[in-house]
Design an enzyme around this catalytic site. Structure first.
Site, mmCIF file in Angstrom:
data_model
loop_
_atom_site.group_PDB
_atom_site.id
_atom_site.type_symbol
_atom_site.label_atom_id
_atom_site.label_comp_id
_atom_site.label_asym_id
_atom_site.label_seq_id
_atom_site.Cartn_x
_atom_site.Cartn_y
_atom_site.Cartn_z
ATOM 1 N N GLY A 122 0.763 -1.244 0.000
ATOM 2 C CA GLY A 122 0.000 0.000 0.000
ATOM 3 C C GLY A 122 0.789 1.287 0.000
ATOM 4 O O GLY A 122 0.192 2.367 -0.078
ATOM 5 N N GLU A 174 3.890 -6.751 1.618
ATOM 6 C CA GLU A 174 3.664 -7.163 0.225
ATOM 7 C C GLU A 174 3.387 -5.968 -0.685
ATOM 8 O O GLU A 174 2.273 -5.787 -1.169
ATOM 9 C CB GLU A 174 2.530 -8.195 0.165
ATOM 10 C CG GLU A 174 1.276 -7.728 0.847
ATOM 11 C CD GLU A 174 0.354 -8.850 1.277
ATOM 12 O OE1 GLU A 174 0.849 -9.936 1.613
ATOM 13 O OE2 GLU A 174 -0.869 -8.621 1.301
ATOM 14 N N GLY A 200 3.337 -3.656 -4.016
ATOM 15 C CA GLY A 200 3.228 -3.857 -5.459
ATOM 16 C C GLY A 200 3.555 -2.568 -6.179
ATOM 17 O O GLY A 200 4.600 -2.409 -6.810
ATOM 18 N N TYR A 206 -10.196 5.717 -10.339
ATOM 19 C CA TYR A 206 -9.895 6.342 -9.035
ATOM 20 C C TYR A 206 -9.687 7.840 -9.138
ATOM 21 O O TYR A 206 -9.200 8.442 -8.176
ATOM 22 C CB TYR A 206 -8.581 5.804 -8.453
ATOM 23 C CG TYR A 206 -8.345 4.327 -8.481
ATOM 24 C CD1 TYR A 206 -9.283 3.429 -7.953
ATOM 25 C CD2 TYR A 206 -7.160 3.807 -8.973
ATOM 26 C CE1 TYR A 206 -9.029 2.072 -7.948
ATOM 27 C CE2 TYR A 206 -6.900 2.446 -8.967
ATOM 28 C CZ TYR A 206 -7.841 1.585 -8.450
ATOM 29 O OH TYR A 206 -7.584 0.251 -8.439
ATOM 30 N N CYS A 218 -14.082 4.578 -27.459
ATOM 31 C CA CYS A 218 -15.390 5.196 -27.697
ATOM 32 C C CYS A 218 -16.155 5.399 -26.403
ATOM 33 O O CYS A 218 -17.196 4.758 -26.170
ATOM 34 C CB CYS A 218 -16.178 4.355 -28.681
ATOM 35 S SG CYS A 218 -15.441 4.409 -30.295
ATOM 36 N N TYR A 278 -0.718 -1.236 -12.011
ATOM 37 C CA TYR A 278 -2.185 -1.201 -12.167
ATOM 38 C C TYR A 278 -2.633 -0.499 -13.454
ATOM 39 O O TYR A 278 -3.743 0.011 -13.523
ATOM 40 C CB TYR A 278 -2.862 -0.556 -10.946
ATOM 41 C CG TYR A 278 -2.526 -1.272 -9.662
ATOM 42 C CD1 TYR A 278 -3.054 -2.529 -9.386
ATOM 43 C CD2 TYR A 278 -1.642 -0.719 -8.738
ATOM 44 C CE1 TYR A 278 -2.722 -3.204 -8.223
ATOM 45 C CE2 TYR A 278 -1.304 -1.391 -7.574
ATOM 46 C CZ TYR A 278 -1.848 -2.632 -7.329
ATOM 47 O OH TYR A 278 -1.518 -3.296 -6.182
HETATM 48 C C1 LIG Z 1 -3.925 -7.822 0.029
HETATM 49 C C2 LIG Z 1 -3.083 -6.919 -0.758
HETATM 50 N N1 LIG Z 1 -1.763 -6.906 -0.561
HETATM 51 C C3 LIG Z 1 -0.944 -6.095 -1.255
HETATM 52 C C4 LIG Z 1 -1.452 -5.213 -2.188
HETATM 53 C C5 LIG Z 1 -0.496 -4.334 -2.923
HETATM 54 O O1 LIG Z 1 -0.756 -3.007 -2.684
HETATM 55 P P1 LIG Z 1 0.187 -1.883 -3.313
HETATM 56 O O2 LIG Z 1 0.314 -2.206 -4.758
HETATM 57 O O3 LIG Z 1 -0.548 -0.630 -3.078
HETATM 58 O O4 LIG Z 1 1.485 -1.949 -2.598
HETATM 59 C C6 LIG Z 1 -2.816 -5.160 -2.412
HETATM 60 C C7 LIG Z 1 -3.375 -4.195 -3.375
HETATM 61 O O5 LIG Z 1 -4.461 -3.767 -3.382
HETATM 62 C C8 LIG Z 1 -3.665 -6.046 -1.683
HETATM 63 O O6 LIG Z 1 -4.989 -6.047 -1.875
#
Ligand SMILES: Cc1ncc(COP(=O)(O)O)c(C=O)c1O
Length: 427
Positions: free
Chosen positions: A243, A285, A287, A329, A356, A385
């Protein structure tokens, strides 16, 4: 950090990443084109791993962006992987991702999801009562599969409502506040086919204010006291999710991966100390904060429409099919003229896509230099994303993706062909 770490303006005055001229790449490979800077992926991933040290484990959240070479780079930096479907797991296994480092999440896992997760030996993060029943049938008698439980700590971080997940009113996680979390732990401990190795939370995405993580940690640790005292259970692992936010515009100033890990880890260690709890292994975790700053989208300018006194629309050859985030978003991006990024602005334009839908607008009201058809526009911070949510809406093939480094461009994913669009059709 709006640009990848290897970004510079080269002698030709063009934008350059990984030693590759972005204007040349757009001409050679066509647009829309997504590029990733390998140096940035490695720098962000290794910063997480170094900050974590021996305190726990860093997983990369595959949902942000995944392709075989990208996952190999992430694995090479020592990260594990968070997947949320049999499809993401399939890609990871085909890419030879070390299976013992994979966690399988998701709020409504199918039998196929759970079977594939079990077969792969992944740690399953249970999110819903139904999974206890399904796993009773999937895991053979006499075996136990490692699981964690996704909990909802009831914290609402300062981010867009659509990417906030840790509050009570959420489809994700067993709520701590309502007592569902404690009940789920009890159920997992009594389950004959499960080994409960840890508890997990994820409060949302694109978060800048790290105190929300410290708040969530306090709530998780209070629960741990209850679980220790009432159920004699102390988790080996504690997941704080991902996050961490990134800069999408030059005004954004997010915390670093190191600051994120240190905030969460010190909240955990200090909180455990105050409660006399054993310090668990921390799992994070991320992303977006790994893939996002490494990626850029390149588009070619096509039609330009002036509505005097109202707006100037500059249409590019991509849009909501490769980047739905502005519409999903309200995400805000910057854009630069790839052949002359430092050129003074000439006025406000709105960059529209070619789909379109009148909502197919990538950036509303951005100052840009004079643009003409054929110009290449670069959009930074497009690594997370965007492609991961890409679609073939309007029969548009999805873009080619390159990994750049040392002056070389490696095709990670080829451009889709018109026949690819028909691959699943039955004629
Ligand atoms: C359970 C969980 N872990 C990790 C992530 C990765 O989040 P981010 O890409 O914001 O670090 C998400 C993304 O929504 C998630 O739902």
């Amino acid at each position: 950090m709006l640009f990848p770490v290897s970004y510079r303006v080269n002698a030709a005055g063009h934008m350059e990443v990984g030693g590759c001229d972005l204007v040349d790449l757009a001409r050679e490979h066509g647009t829309p084109l997504y590029i990733y800077d390998e140096a940035t992926v490695r720098q962000r991933a290794s910063e997480y791993v170094a900050a974590m040290g021996e305190a726990g484990q860093v997983l990369y959240s595959a949902k942000a962006y995944a392709s075989p070479h990208f996952l190999r780079v992430v694995a090479d930096e020592g990260l594990g992987l968070d997947v949320v479907s049999a499809g993401e797991l399939h890609l990871a296994l085909k890419s030879d991702f070390p299976r013992e480092r994979i966690h399988f999440l998701g709020n409504n896992k199918s039998v196929e999801d759970l079977e594939s997760a079990y077969r792969a030996g992944a740690t399953i993060v249970i999110d819903g009562d139904q999974e206890f029943d399904l796993l009773r049938d999937i895991v053979p008698e006499g075996q136990r599969t490692p699981v964690m439980l996704r909990l909802s700590p009831g914290v609402k971080p300062d981010t867009h409502d659509h990417i906030s997940t840790g509050q009570l009113d959420s489809k994700f996680g067993f709520s701590i506040e309502s007592g569902a979390a404690r009940a789920a732990v009890e159920k997992a401990l009594q389950h004959p086919r499960l080994e409960l190795v840890g508890l997990h939370s994820h409060i949302g995405s694109q978060i800048f204010a790290l105190d929300a993580y410290a708040d969530a940690m306090e709530i998780m640790l209070d629960l741990l006291v209850q679980l220790r005292d009432e159920l004699r259970f102390e988790p080996r692992k504690l997941g704080a999710g991902g996050g961490l936010g990134i800069a999408y515009t030059r005004n954004d100033d997010p915390p670093t991966p190191r600051e994120f890990v240190e905030t969460v880890r010190s909240a955990m260690v200090a909180g455990c100390g105050r409660r006399d709890l054993k310090v668990p292994e921390l799992v994070v975790e991320p992303g977006r904060s790994i893939a996002g700053p490494a990626g850029m989208a390149l588009y070619t300018v096509g039609s330009i429409k002036d509505i005097p006194g109202v707006r100037r629309y500059v249409a590019v050859d991509g849009g909501m099919g490769d980047n739905i985030r502005p519409k999903l978003y309200g995400a805000r991006y910057e854009a630069f003229l790839a052949s002359d990024p430092d050129h003074a602005p000439d006025g406000k334009v709105t960059i529209a896509g070619k789909y379109c839908e009148s909502t197919d607008i990538l950036i509303t009201d951005i100052e840009m230099p004079q643009l003409k058809p054929g110009d290449i526009i670069a959009v930074p911070a497009a690594g997370a994303y965007c492609l991961a949510m890409a679609s073939n809406y309007n029969g548009m093939p999805r873009p080619e993706v390159l990994m750049l480094g040392d002056g070389k461009a490696r095709v990670m994913r080829r451009r889709e062909t018109l026949d690819d669009l028909l691959a699943a059709e039955v004629f």
